[in-house]
Design a protein around this motif. Structure first.
Motif, PDB file in Angstrom:
ATOM      1  N   PRO A 131     -86.321  20.647  61.462  1.00 60.56           N
ATOM      2  CA  PRO A 131     -85.775  21.635  62.436  1.00 60.56           C
ATOM      3  C   PRO A 131     -85.555  20.969  63.991  1.00 60.56           C
ATOM      4  O   PRO A 131     -84.663  21.230  64.402  1.00 60.56           O
ATOM      5  CB  PRO A 131     -86.942  22.600  62.478  1.00 60.56           C
ATOM      6  N   SER A 132     -86.234  19.545  64.032  1.00 63.56           N
ATOM      7  CA  SER A 132     -85.891  18.984  65.288  1.00 63.56           C
ATOM      8  C   SER A 132     -84.418  18.298  65.065  1.00 63.56           C
ATOM      9  O   SER A 132     -83.954  17.684  64.176  1.00 63.56           O
ATOM     10  CB  SER A 132     -86.778  17.767  65.376  1.00 63.56           C
ATOM     11  N   THR A 133     -83.636  18.616  66.050  1.00 63.14           N
ATOM     12  CA  THR A 133     -82.230  17.797  66.218  1.00 63.14           C
ATOM     13  C   THR A 133     -82.253  16.476  66.243  1.00 63.14           C
ATOM     14  O   THR A 133     -81.578  16.039  65.415  1.00 63.14           O
ATOM     15  CB  THR A 133     -81.570  18.422  67.392  1.00 63.14           C
ATOM     16  N   ALA A 134     -83.288  15.912  66.883  1.00 59.19           N
ATOM     17  CA  ALA A 134     -83.120  14.194  67.075  1.00 59.19           C
ATOM     18  C   ALA A 134     -83.657  13.921  65.482  1.00 59.19           C
ATOM     19  O   ALA A 134     -83.236  12.871  65.267  1.00 59.19           O
ATOM     20  CB  ALA A 134     -84.307  14.012  68.115  1.00 59.19           C
ATOM     21  N   ALA A 135     -84.647  14.492  65.121  1.00 59.04           N
ATOM     22  CA  ALA A 135     -85.258  13.982  63.795  1.00 59.04           C
ATOM     23  C   ALA A 135     -84.174  14.330  62.853  1.00 59.04           C
ATOM     24  O   ALA A 135     -83.834  13.441  61.870  1.00 59.04           O
ATOM     25  CB  ALA A 135     -86.478  14.836  63.516  1.00 59.04           C
ATOM     26  N   ALA A 136     -83.338  15.314  62.814  1.00 57.56           N
ATOM     27  CA  ALA A 136     -82.508  15.749  61.804  1.00 57.56           C
ATOM     28  C   ALA A 136     -81.264  14.603  61.714  1.00 57.56           C
ATOM     29  O   ALA A 136     -80.854  13.972  60.860  1.00 57.56           O
ATOM     30  CB  ALA A 136     -81.861  17.204  62.014  1.00 57.56           C
ATOM     31  N   VAL A 137     -81.083  14.238  62.897  1.00 60.74           N
ATOM     32  CA  VAL A 137     -79.661  13.181  63.298  1.00 60.74           C
ATOM     33  C   VAL A 137     -80.063  11.954  62.778  1.00 60.74           C
ATOM     34  O   VAL A 137     -79.637  10.993  62.045  1.00 60.74           O
ATOM     35  CB  VAL A 137     -79.303  13.041  64.860  1.00 60.74           C
ATOM     36  N   SER A 138     -81.495  11.499  63.069  1.00 58.31           N
ATOM     37  CA  SER A 138     -82.140  10.137  62.560  1.00 58.31           C
ATOM     38  C   SER A 138     -81.937  10.297  60.829  1.00 58.31           C
ATOM     39  O   SER A 138     -81.842   8.977  60.367  1.00 58.31           O
ATOM     40  CB  SER A 138     -83.467   9.871  63.036  1.00 58.31           C
TER      41      SER A 138
ATOM     42  N   ARG B 211     -68.131  13.703  58.241  1.00 64.88           N
ATOM     43  CA  ARG B 211     -68.752  12.399  58.716  1.00 64.88           C
ATOM     44  C   ARG B 211     -68.257  12.340  60.266  1.00 64.88           C
ATOM     45  O   ARG B 211     -68.923  11.637  61.118  1.00 64.88           O
ATOM     46  CB  ARG B 211     -68.050  11.323  57.465  1.00 64.88           C
ATOM     47  N   GLU B 212     -66.781  12.752  60.346  1.00 69.62           N
ATOM     48  CA  GLU B 212     -66.441  12.530  61.707  1.00 69.62           C
ATOM     49  C   GLU B 212     -67.140  13.190  62.620  1.00 69.62           C
ATOM     50  O   GLU B 212     -67.285  12.550  64.126  1.00 69.62           O
ATOM     51  CB  GLU B 212     -64.822  13.094  61.856  1.00 69.62           C
ATOM     52  N   LYS B 213     -67.603  14.277  62.372  1.00 66.57           N
ATOM     53  CA  LYS B 213     -68.333  15.301  63.602  1.00 66.57           C
ATOM     54  C   LYS B 213     -69.553  14.598  63.723  1.00 66.57           C
ATOM     55  O   LYS B 213     -70.140  14.667  64.876  1.00 66.57           O
ATOM     56  CB  LYS B 213     -68.416  16.651  62.852  1.00 66.57           C
ATOM     57  N   PHE B 214     -70.307  14.324  62.626  1.00 60.13           N
ATOM     58  CA  PHE B 214     -71.526  13.317  62.903  1.00 60.13           C
ATOM     59  C   PHE B 214     -71.187  12.066  63.403  1.00 60.13           C
ATOM     60  O   PHE B 214     -72.025  11.821  64.556  1.00 60.13           O
ATOM     61  CB  PHE B 214     -72.159  12.987  61.588  1.00 60.13           C
ATOM     62  N   ASN B 215     -70.313  11.600  63.552  1.00 59.97           N
ATOM     63  CA  ASN B 215     -70.121  10.109  64.194  1.00 59.97           C
ATOM     64  C   ASN B 215     -69.578  10.704  65.739  1.00 59.97           C
ATOM     65  O   ASN B 215     -70.205   9.589  66.538  1.00 59.97           O
ATOM     66  CB  ASN B 215     -68.856   9.342  63.755  1.00 59.97           C
ATOM     67  N   GLN B 216     -69.207  11.811  66.007  1.00 63.23           N
ATOM     68  CA  GLN B 216     -68.883  12.302  67.524  1.00 63.23           C
ATOM     69  C   GLN B 216     -70.290  12.319  68.042  1.00 63.23           C
ATOM     70  O   GLN B 216     -70.411  12.044  69.190  1.00 63.23           O
ATOM     71  CB  GLN B 216     -68.192  13.473  67.371  1.00 63.23           C
ATOM     72  N   ILE B 217     -71.275  12.539  67.386  1.00 66.62           N
ATOM     73  CA  ILE B 217     -72.713  12.845  67.942  1.00 66.62           C
ATOM     74  C   ILE B 217     -73.110  11.475  68.831  1.00 66.62           C
ATOM     75  O   ILE B 217     -73.518  11.294  69.701  1.00 66.62           O
ATOM     76  CB  ILE B 217     -73.671  13.373  67.045  1.00 66.62           C
TER      77      ILE B 217
ATOM     78  N   ALA C 247     -77.396   6.066  70.312  1.00 63.18           N
ATOM     79  CA  ALA C 247     -76.172   6.104  71.070  1.00 63.18           C
ATOM     80  C   ALA C 247     -75.346   4.951  70.549  1.00 63.18           C
ATOM     81  O   ALA C 247     -75.712   3.696  70.505  1.00 63.18           O
ATOM     82  CB  ALA C 247     -76.360   6.005  72.515  1.00 63.18           C
ATOM     83  N   PHE C 248     -74.079   5.357  70.376  1.00 58.60           N
ATOM     84  CA  PHE C 248     -72.895   4.389  69.834  1.00 58.60           C
ATOM     85  C   PHE C 248     -73.516   3.522  68.502  1.00 58.60           C
ATOM     86  O   PHE C 248     -72.624   2.802  67.900  1.00 58.60           O
ATOM     87  CB  PHE C 248     -72.606   3.273  70.989  1.00 58.60           C
TER      88      PHE C 248
END
Length: 637
Positions: free
Chosen positions: A107-114, A127-133, A242-243
């Protein structure tokens, strides 16, 4: 275009405060704080600074970057699930496994992105939306340290990101050399030639560069300190991606360490409490914290509380940036007003460094007070106009060169003749015009008329201040002083104050005299000083004006000490009456001005006036000046 500073209003206000007991320095400071009729003061500007600071905290909230990341993540997950429904050829087991992966995200945004870093996206749009993150995080992290990076790096290419990485590496190298004292001006110039586009502040030296960078970096740290622990943890985890470049984060970490070591005096530990609903990203939040730091600095500058504070300390550009151009104009006008008061000679530095009203200021103040008094006199039924022409009798037919203070009529024929003769003597032609100089002016001589020696005795016992009579007393003395010194320069005026003891004072001393808790009304000593003054001017008509609000309660002893007793002792009365009788032998025209309604004082002054064929006037407090000036004029003519 701001109007020029109004020195008249400033001088009147400062002069009034000085007469009430403030020092000139305190009076000037109070005027600058309050402002004038059409001029906002420092307090008004400080109030606006405080209000803007409070508005910023009430309007905004932190976590805007987290909200944006969560929004992009939700969009990516939605597009991916839609792809599962559309792609009929996808292996059912693969679809089920992918759905399980997405359903099992933290449920953590940071953990989900990781967790999604190595996920093989089925939808190109997802995939494009995720890369925008990652791109957003990179731009936000850079925007924290370099204002405007978020917009500048939008849709950035790998080459753009490589340039940023190269700039960070070169910047850390330059700061490290500076810390060791090994950098040169050439190093700085070479760095700016390569990377100046990243620094809109256009620093002119490595110190200016460090100052600008450290202020923003410290603001970024304060913003992180202002977040909740959960927000802070989320952002730290997200920033690591980041990047998609751990090297970038390492360079930024090294930059922060270098700046904190070089500028430890910046506020790296502060925090603020945001209570609004308008979310902010990392860069915007950092900029807002810089604004708050500017507002705090302006608040301190406007308070003028530290030793040696002056209006030149105020950062006018920052004030205009935060509150608008009008506030900047107000601050400049106040600074110009402060300088103009000193440059014009109205305020002078004493030998101890303190400010004091100059003789010129006293003259201007006296002129203003005399004008007020003249307006009161002209409004009285049967009163005479105080705007005298100043002629001293009938013309004799002779003329003489004009001198400062002369109010006799000009002899126009002699004046023009002098101007023509001087013009010709200088080798010019009078046919082309003649200019009249001061040295050309001649006035008509008049017959001499009686001159007056005027003594104004003013009560300075504490009751005068306690009953609100201190300021009217001083205004009266200054108005009379200005009238005598400008319109009747042939007369002599002595100002004498009397409390426990009596003192002869000039106008400057009386203006600055503070109220003192001093028991005693030593009219006896004041009359002694008046007698001494009259003896110095035996050929003049003596005029005695006494302003008091109490019976005499003190007299001068032979040893110079003052005997005090309340209520009034017979001994003090005897000494006072005896000295008044001596003045009567000078032929002094005497008037007592009674302030207040004390029956004992009324009886005492009435008896004193009868002894010397004088009179008693009981004016209202706001008419004291016109009463004294009117009495002087009536005695003189």
């Amino acid at each position: 275009m701001a109007p020029p500073p109004d020195l008249t209003e400033a001088l009147e206000t400062i002069g009034r405060d000085v007469m009430e007991g403030y020092s000139p320095q305190e009076a000037l400071r109070e005027f600058l704080r309050r402002g004038g009729r059409n001029q906002r003061g420092l307090d008004d500007l400080a109030r606006k600074v405080h209000q803007r600071r409070a508005d910023l905290l009430k309007r905004h909230k932190l976590g805007g970057t987290l909200d944006e990341v969560k929004k992009l993540l939700d969009q990516a997950l939605r597009l991916e699930r839609e792809q599962f429904l559309r792609d009929a050829r996808m292996d059912p087991m693969d679809r089920q496994f992918r759905e399980m992966q997405l359903d099992g995200l933290s449920p953590s945004t940071a953990a989900a992105v990781s967790e999604l870093t190595d996920y093989d996206w089925a939808s190109p749009s997802a995939r494009e939306k995720f890369n925008q993150i990652k791109d957003l995080l990179g731009r936000e992290v850079l925007d924290q340290r370099f204002a405007g990076m978020k917009q500048a790096l939008e849709n950035a290419t790998d080459a753009d990101r490589e340039r940023v990485s190269q700039m960070l590496g070169d910047l850390n190298d330059l700061l490290a050399k500076h810390a060791r004292g090994e950098d040169t001006e050439t190093d700085f110039q070479e760095f700016m030639d390569r990377h100046g586009e990243f620094f809109p502040e256009n620093p002119q030296s490595v110190d200016e560069l460090i100052d600008a960078m450290a202020q923003r970096s410290a603001a970024a740290q304060r913003m992180m300190n202002s977040m909740t622990p959960e927000q802070r943890q989320e952002l730290m985890q997200l920033s690591a991606q980041a990047f998609g470049s751990p090297e970038l984060m390492a360079q930024l970490g090294q930059l922060d360490a270098n700046l904190q070591a070089l500028r430890p005096g910046e506020d790296w530990t502060g925090s603020e409490r945001f209570e609004g609903q308008e979310g902010m990203g990392l860069g915007d939040g950092t900029g807002l914290l810089q604004d708050i730091a500017d507002l705090d600095a302006l608040s301190d500058q406007l308070a003028q509380n530290h030793q040696g504070a002056g209006l030149d300390d105020i950062d006018v550009e920052a004030l205009a940036r935060q509150l608008g151009d009008e506030a900047g104009v107000d601050a400049r006008t106040l600074a110009e007003l402060e300088r103009a008061l000193q440059d014009s000679g109205l305020l002078q530095r004493a030998s101890d460094g303190s400010l004091k009203l100059s003789p010129r200021a006293i003259r201007r103040l006296g002129k203003s007070l005399l004008q007020d008094t003249a307006r009161q006199l002209s409004g009285r039924t049967g009163s005479r106009d105080t705007r005298q022409a100043g002629a001293a009798g009938e013309p004799t037919g002779s003329t003489r060169p004009w001198q400062f203070g002369d109010v006799e009529p000009w002899d126009v024929t002699r004046t023009i003749t002098n101007a023509v003769q001087r013009t010709v003597a200088d080798g010019s032609s009078a046919a082309r015009g003649v200019r009249v100089h001061v040295d050309d002016v001649e006035v008509q001589e008049t017959e001499a008329r009686t001159q007056s020696a005027v003594v104004l005795l003013v009560d300075t016992s504490f009751s005068m201040a306690a009953e609100g009579r201190w300021l009217p007393m001083k205004r009266t003395a200054l108005a009379l002083h200005h009238l005598v010194s400008t319109r009747f320069r042939g007369d002599a005026l002595e100002l004498i104050t009397f409390g426990r003891w009596a003192h002869s004072m000039d106008a400057e001393e009386l203006t600055a005299l503070p109220p003192v808790y001093e028991q005693g009304t030593n009219l006896h000593h004041a009359l002694l000083l008046a007698s001494r003054f009259f003896r110095k001017h035996p050929s003049m008509q003596p005029v005695l004006l006494v302003v008091t609000d109490g019976e005499p309660t003190a007299h001068l002893m032979p040893d110079g000490d003052a005997y005090f007793n309340w209520p009034t002792s017979q001994h003090t009365l005897n000494h006072t009456v005896a000295e008044l009788d001596k003045l009567a032998r000078f032929g002094a025209q005497t008037t007592f001005f009674r302030l207040g309604d004390d029956p004992g004082l009324e009886r005492f002054l009435a008896a004193m006036a009868r002894r010397v064929d004088g009179r008693v006037v009981a004016p209202e407090l706001d008419e004291l000046g016109s009463a004294v000036v009117g009495e002087y004029l009536s005695q003189r003519f």
